[in-house]
Design an enzyme around this catalytic site. Structure first.
Site, PDB file in Angstrom:
ATOM      1  N   ASP A  84      10.552 -24.299  29.934  1.00 40.23           N
ATOM      2  CA  ASP A  84      11.394 -23.554  28.981  1.00 40.23           C
ATOM      3  C   ASP A  84      12.633 -24.166  29.031  1.00 40.23           C
ATOM      4  OD1 ASP A  84      12.342 -21.423  27.585  1.00 40.23           O
ATOM      5  OD2 ASP A  84      13.297 -20.599  29.836  1.00 40.23           O
ATOM      6  N   ASP A  98      16.196 -22.827  27.744  1.00 40.23           N
ATOM      7  CA  ASP A  98      17.613 -21.996  28.213  1.00 40.23           C
ATOM      8  C   ASP A  98      17.159 -21.149  29.440  1.00 40.23           C
ATOM      9  OD1 ASP A  98      18.672 -22.878  25.884  1.00 40.23           O
ATOM     10  OD2 ASP A  98      18.228 -21.099  24.701  1.00 40.23           O
ATOM     11  N   TYR A 132      23.061 -17.232  22.815  1.00 40.67           N
ATOM     12  CA  TYR A 132      22.579 -18.209  21.931  1.00 40.67           C
ATOM     13  C   TYR A 132      23.101 -19.588  21.814  1.00 40.67           C
ATOM     14  CZ  TYR A 132      19.713 -14.423  20.072  1.00 40.67           C
ATOM     15  OH  TYR A 132      18.915 -13.281  19.914  1.00 40.67           O
ATOM     16  N   HIS A 140      11.366 -18.741  14.563  1.00 41.97           N
ATOM     17  CA  HIS A 140      10.833 -17.421  14.067  1.00 41.97           C
ATOM     18  C   HIS A 140      11.277 -16.091  14.708  1.00 41.97           C
ATOM     19  CE1 HIS A 140       7.703 -20.332  13.104  1.00 41.97           C
ATOM     20  NE2 HIS A 140       8.109 -20.409  11.922  1.00 41.97           N
ATOM     21  N   CYS A 156       4.825 -14.971  13.838  1.00 41.94           N
ATOM     22  CA  CYS A 156       4.112 -16.217  14.043  1.00 41.94           C
ATOM     23  C   CYS A 156       3.090 -16.176  15.271  1.00 41.94           C
ATOM     24  CB  CYS A 156       5.396 -17.306  13.984  1.00 41.94           C
ATOM     25  SG  CYS A 156       6.141 -16.978  15.642  1.00 41.94           S
ATOM     26  N   ARG A 207       5.735 -17.648  18.793  1.00 42.33           N
ATOM     27  CA  ARG A 207       6.902 -17.069  19.569  1.00 42.33           C
ATOM     28  C   ARG A 207       6.512 -16.528  21.157  1.00 42.33           C
ATOM     29  NH1 ARG A 207      12.036 -14.338  19.586  1.00 42.33           N
ATOM     30  NH2 ARG A 207      11.943 -12.491  20.372  1.00 42.33           N
TER      31      ARG A 207
HETATM   32 MG    MG Z   1      14.541 -19.108  29.471  1.00 41.22          MG
HETATM   33 ZN    ZN Z   2       7.118 -18.965  15.683  1.00 42.68          ZN
END
Ligand code: MG
Ligand code: ZN
Length: 192
Positions: free
Chosen positions: A11, A13, A22, A94, A107, A110
């Protein structure tokens, strides 16, 4: 699949970089000091190193998709300077409800849905059942389990709070818990 190799999916973040909300400008991206070592260790182990990240801020209109690409170019440069590399890098821009199509869509990529991992597996020839996902949230574990891989939870990012407040009620516990991604990777690599 013959010749398929195991991967360690990571992963972004909260796992490779500090969780700051963000990342709406590349200058906000902060790679943890141990992440380059972690990825180089994956490279040396013969496994594939693949980053998988949800970036719904694109669908939400918080930042354009090119910001994601700029962040990733910067990350790849940091890795190159440290003699480490990602074999693949996949993101989901998405969101099922926010924004406008094509970003607003239900989608399959995600997380915790498995689309990023299955796409990587098809592109790179990955043996998912011998692979791991390392992340800081339940969704990272769920995506691992959805494809028959194992999931490692790190205590960086949301990880410590996930463990303290939520993990006790999870029906399945992480296959490994580590302080950070370097510890997770070195335990995965050295256990094999
Ligand atoms: Mg994370
Ligand atoms: Zn997606």
């Amino acid at each position: 699949m013959s010749g398929a190799r195991p991967a360690i999916f990571i992963d972004r973040d909260g796992t490779i970089s500090d969780e700051i909300g963000y990342v709406n400008h590349a200058s906000r991206f902060r790679v943890f000091p141990w992440s380059v070592d972690a990825i180089r260790l994956i490279n040396k182990s013969g496994r594939l190193a693949v980053m998988v990240t949800n970036q719904a801020g694109v669908a939400r209109g918080y930042f354009p998709e090119r910001v994601v690409q700029q962040v990733h170019e910067g990350l790849l440069e940091t890795l190159r300077a440290g003699d480490a590399r990602l074999d693949g890098l996949y993101y989901c821009p998405h969101h099922p409800q926010a924004g406008e199509p094509p970003y607003r869509q239900d989608c399959d990529c995600r997380k915790p849905r498995p689309g990023l991992l299955t796409r990587a597996a098809a592109d790179l020839g990955i043996a998912l059942e011998r692979s791991w996902v390392v992340g800081d949230r339940l969704g990272d574990l769920q995506v691992a389990w959805a494809v028959g891989a194992r999931g490692a939870l790190v205590k960086t990012g949301y990880g410590r709070g996930e463990l303290r407040h939520h993990a006790p009620s999870w029906p399945r516990q992480p296959d490994l818990v580590a302080e950070h991604v370097l510890e997770a990777v070195s335990r995965i690599v050295h256990a094999a």
